[in-house]
Design an enzyme around this catalytic site. Sequence first.
Site, short mmCIF file in Angstrom:
data_model
loop_
_atom_site.label_atom_id
_atom_site.label_comp_id
_atom_site.label_asym_id
_atom_site.label_seq_id
_atom_site.Cartn_x
_atom_site.Cartn_y
_atom_site.Cartn_z
N HIS A 204 71.06 -17.37 35.17
CA HIS A 204 70.15 -17.32 36.32
C HIS A 204 69.83 -15.88 36.71
CE1 HIS A 204 68.85 -18.81 40.45
NE2 HIS A 204 69.13 -17.54 40.73
N GLU A 205 70.86 -15.05 36.87
CA GLU A 205 70.63 -13.67 37.30
C GLU A 205 69.90 -12.85 36.24
OE1 GLU A 205 70.89 -12.89 40.29
OE2 GLU A 205 72.14 -14.54 41.00
N HIS A 208 66.27 -13.32 36.62
CA HIS A 208 65.66 -12.39 37.58
C HIS A 208 65.44 -11.02 36.93
CE1 HIS A 208 65.88 -15.05 40.95
NE2 HIS A 208 67.21 -15.05 41.05
#
Length: 285
Positions: A204-205, A208
């Site tokens: 997920h990170e 980003h």
Amino acid sequence: MKRSSTLALTVGGLLAWGCGGTLEPVEEPKPAEVEEARCGTGDADAAELARVETRLAAREVSAMRLPGTVRVPTYVHVLRSGTTTTTGNVPDSVVSAQIAVLNSAYSGTPFYFDHVATTRTTNATWYVMSPGSSAERAAKTALRRGGKESLNLYLANPGGGLLGWATFPWSQAASPVNDGVVMLNSTLPGGTASPYNQGDSTVHEVGHWLGLNHTVQGCSVDDGVSDTPRSNGTSGACTAGLDTCPADPGLDPIHNYMGYTDDACMFEFTPGQGVRMDNMALMYR
């Protein structure tokens, strides 16, 4: 269907790292600890994001490079308060398992994460650093490796319910030292941060870091990707058929890596997200 795992450290139940990288049962965290867990990467500034979207639209690129053709040099920095696993000394086997999870998740995109090196630093202050803190700045200044194309992944124990945070690609030029991803070490495969302990919080990170926004920003906010239906941010549960934005076509993307569901529920990026990440990399990395 959730991808089947071939990782040696993927096991059922709640586990902790024992001596030598072995896995041992531990007490399950209180529900409040799980409820407080969250992504520390804030939504992009609206004005800045508008400039990014304008630049992205001008590229007019609708296809992405072939899967696995963009090799991302990856440096893992283990921050610890001591030299045991209980003080943050994440075993090499767990680091390798996390890299494998990343490459499995991104296998349909151009990105492949080449694990170049692991550093280990004993510093009690850096170990509990928070987003935007002087400790974070000092740690990254001392440890960051490579150029803008390189992923620097910092493993720490920030507290405050944070699972991790990342920088967006368009911020790299203004603050190259800050560029990277910080993760709660117990979110790595086999860690104790159940139900966020299969390594998908790092996926997920890194999303980003490659330019993706959350898919749960509200019914009036678009994440910049046409094939991810909008969600109003209440889709934390893995509930089939959930539709929190009925005026927007499509059901909530509960299986998307950029949402807020448990690791066991997340297993996909959309083709549009793949194109966006590739375009972001071409523009900024």
